[in-house]
Design an enzyme around this catalytic site. Structure first.
Site, mmCIF file in Angstrom:
data_model
loop_
_atom_site.group_PDB
_atom_site.id
_atom_site.type_symbol
_atom_site.label_atom_id
_atom_site.label_comp_id
_atom_site.label_asym_id
_atom_site.label_seq_id
_atom_site.Cartn_x
_atom_site.Cartn_y
_atom_site.Cartn_z
ATOM 1 N N HIS A 163 0.834 -1.201 0.000
ATOM 2 C CA HIS A 163 0.000 0.000 0.000
ATOM 3 C C HIS A 163 0.870 1.254 0.000
ATOM 4 O O HIS A 163 0.655 2.187 -0.797
ATOM 5 C CB HIS A 163 -0.909 -0.038 1.227
ATOM 6 C CG HIS A 163 -1.771 1.173 1.412
ATOM 7 N ND1 HIS A 163 -3.098 1.196 1.061
ATOM 8 C CD2 HIS A 163 -1.493 2.405 1.922
ATOM 9 C CE1 HIS A 163 -3.610 2.388 1.347
ATOM 10 N NE2 HIS A 163 -2.652 3.145 1.865
ATOM 11 N N GLU A 164 1.862 1.296 0.887
ATOM 12 C CA GLU A 164 2.722 2.479 0.971
ATOM 13 C C GLU A 164 3.629 2.599 -0.252
ATOM 14 O O GLU A 164 3.908 3.718 -0.713
ATOM 15 C CB GLU A 164 3.556 2.428 2.259
ATOM 16 C CG GLU A 164 2.746 2.378 3.539
ATOM 17 C CD GLU A 164 1.755 3.534 3.658
ATOM 18 O OE1 GLU A 164 2.037 4.601 3.089
ATOM 19 O OE2 GLU A 164 0.707 3.359 4.302
ATOM 20 N N HIS A 167 1.709 4.327 -2.929
ATOM 21 C CA HIS A 167 1.679 5.778 -2.757
ATOM 22 C C HIS A 167 2.940 6.419 -3.351
ATOM 23 O O HIS A 167 2.871 7.487 -3.969
ATOM 24 C CB HIS A 167 1.587 6.127 -1.271
ATOM 25 C CG HIS A 167 0.204 6.023 -0.707
ATOM 26 N ND1 HIS A 167 -0.908 6.483 -1.369
ATOM 27 C CD2 HIS A 167 -0.246 5.519 0.470
ATOM 28 C CE1 HIS A 167 -1.984 6.275 -0.636
ATOM 29 N NE2 HIS A 167 -1.609 5.687 0.492
#
Length: 386
Positions: A163-164, A167
């Site tokens: 997820h990070e 980003h």
């Protein structure tokens, strides 16, 4: 053109984000105009239309200086924003030797997609959260809490890191940092003006007639409305940037890990447990989950976990287990201590388990070479022939 897939949604989100950042810069110029209007209202005696015209001229003259000041603010944050975030959260950089499990999971994800590996940081806190920061490849870092490491299994941690990483890949981190910086300029200026006004720092010029006072009062009221509007819109733009990117980051994590259930279970465990004590709202906006809620959900920076899980179930084929309860730390430690003992005492499918430190050997070798040639002891196929 309408977005129809993950990558077109990412491109569409980038275009919208750039438009929102342009809107933030416009709000800076709006504040400059409001400040010029206040300055004119407190220095000259004139009707409202004359004050508005003079303020516009002053704002156009000051616009280049405002642009340069905002750019310098961004450059300072570009250089020092990570150290400021670490000072607030207590994050520390870790190596493979210190956190081999976390480091190896992130390294495998980066190798699988040819991504430059960001720095790893850990916050010693029982909360469950993670966030990414940085403005370029040399600055990118992913920070996780120790509570997250202790409560999530490898598949769930991999999903959080994915997820990070998404980003970072999508440019969300750089975009949000810039948005926070510009919004910080607007909030600082707005608070400065209101403090000066309510603490009596700005006063009327003496010798005004009632008509002039009325004109200046109208101009001051307009300036206050513009400053308040700019401040509220800057908050809404920041929150809009946060909300849009979370769905794409969840989808990007599934695309990296091929494990929607890992992302769903990670969100369910993190849900409501991500509060970082002492962290500013700007830091919480960068986290995978922000439990701080606004008025009637209008000022929430993240979609609800239920909405994110529903999207993963619908579009990624995941399965929602519902809210998950975490074991108490004492229970988890007790389970970890008793598990090896129970495993050592357990019997195998062919009898009692052997000593784990000794290799399995039969009672006697299949061929006994130590017997004398004349020994008549029968072998495995009968007596020895002479």
């Amino acid at each position: 053109m309408a977005a129809y897939g993950l990558y077109t949604h990412i491109q569409s989100n980038k275009r919208r984000s750039i438009a929102l950042l342009v809107g933030l810069f416009f709000l800076v110029y709006l504040l400059v105009y409001a400040g010029a209007l206040l300055g004119e209202a407190f220095t000259i005696d004139a009707p409202p239309d004359e004050l508005l015209r003079r303020a516009l001229s002053d704002a156009l003259y000051a616009a280049p200086f405002a642009t340069i000041g905002t750019a310098l603010w961004i450059l300072i944050a570009y250089k020092f924003h990570q150290s400021m975030i670490d000072a607030v959260t207590g994050g520390r950089e870790v190596t493979r030797q210190e956190e081999p499990r976390l480091y190896n999971i992130l390294e495998n994800l980066c190798i699988s997609r040819g991504i430059t590996m960001p720095k790893l940081k850990v916050i010693e806190d029982d909360s469950l959260n993670a966030f990414a920061t940085g403005m370029n490849e040399k600055q990118y870092s992913i920070t996780v809490t120790s509570g997250l490491l202790n409560s999530l299994n490898d598949a769930e941690i991999e999903s959080v890191l994915g997820h990070e990483l998404t980003h970072i890949r999508n440019g969300d981190v750089r975009m949000l940092v810039i948005a926070v910086i510009i919004a910080g300029v607007i909030a600082f200026f707005a608070e400065l003006v209101f403090r000066l006004m309510f603490q009596g720092g700005l006063r009327w010029r003496g010798g005004r007639e009632s008509g002039d006072r009325r004109g200046a009062g109208v101009a001051i009221l307009i300036a206050f409305v513009l400053i308040t509007l700019a401040w509220i819109l800057s908050i809404i733009i920041r929150f809009a940037l946060s909300r849009r990117r979370e769905y794409l980051a969840d989808a990007g994590s599934v695309e990296l890990t091929k494990n929607p259930d890992g992302m769903i279970s990670a969100l369910r465990k993190i849900e409501g447990r991500g509060e970082l004590p002492g962290a500013a709202s700007a830091v919480m906006e960068m986290c995978i989950d922000n439990p701080r809620e606004g008025f009637s959900n209008i000022f929430d920076t993240h979609p609800s976990v239920d909405a994110r899980v529903a999207a993963l179930v619908k579009f990624a084929g995941g399965h929602d287990p519902g809210p998950l309860a975490l074991p108490a730390p004492s229970e988890a430690e007790a389970g970890a201590e008793t598990e090896p003992a129970e495993q050592g005492a357990a019997s195998g499918p062919w009898g009692e388990a052997q000593d784990a430190h000794k290799p399995f050997l039969p009672q006697r070798p299949p061929v006994d070479l130590s017997s004398p040639p004349g020994d008549t002891e029968p072998g495995p196929w009968g007596p020895h022939r002479k």
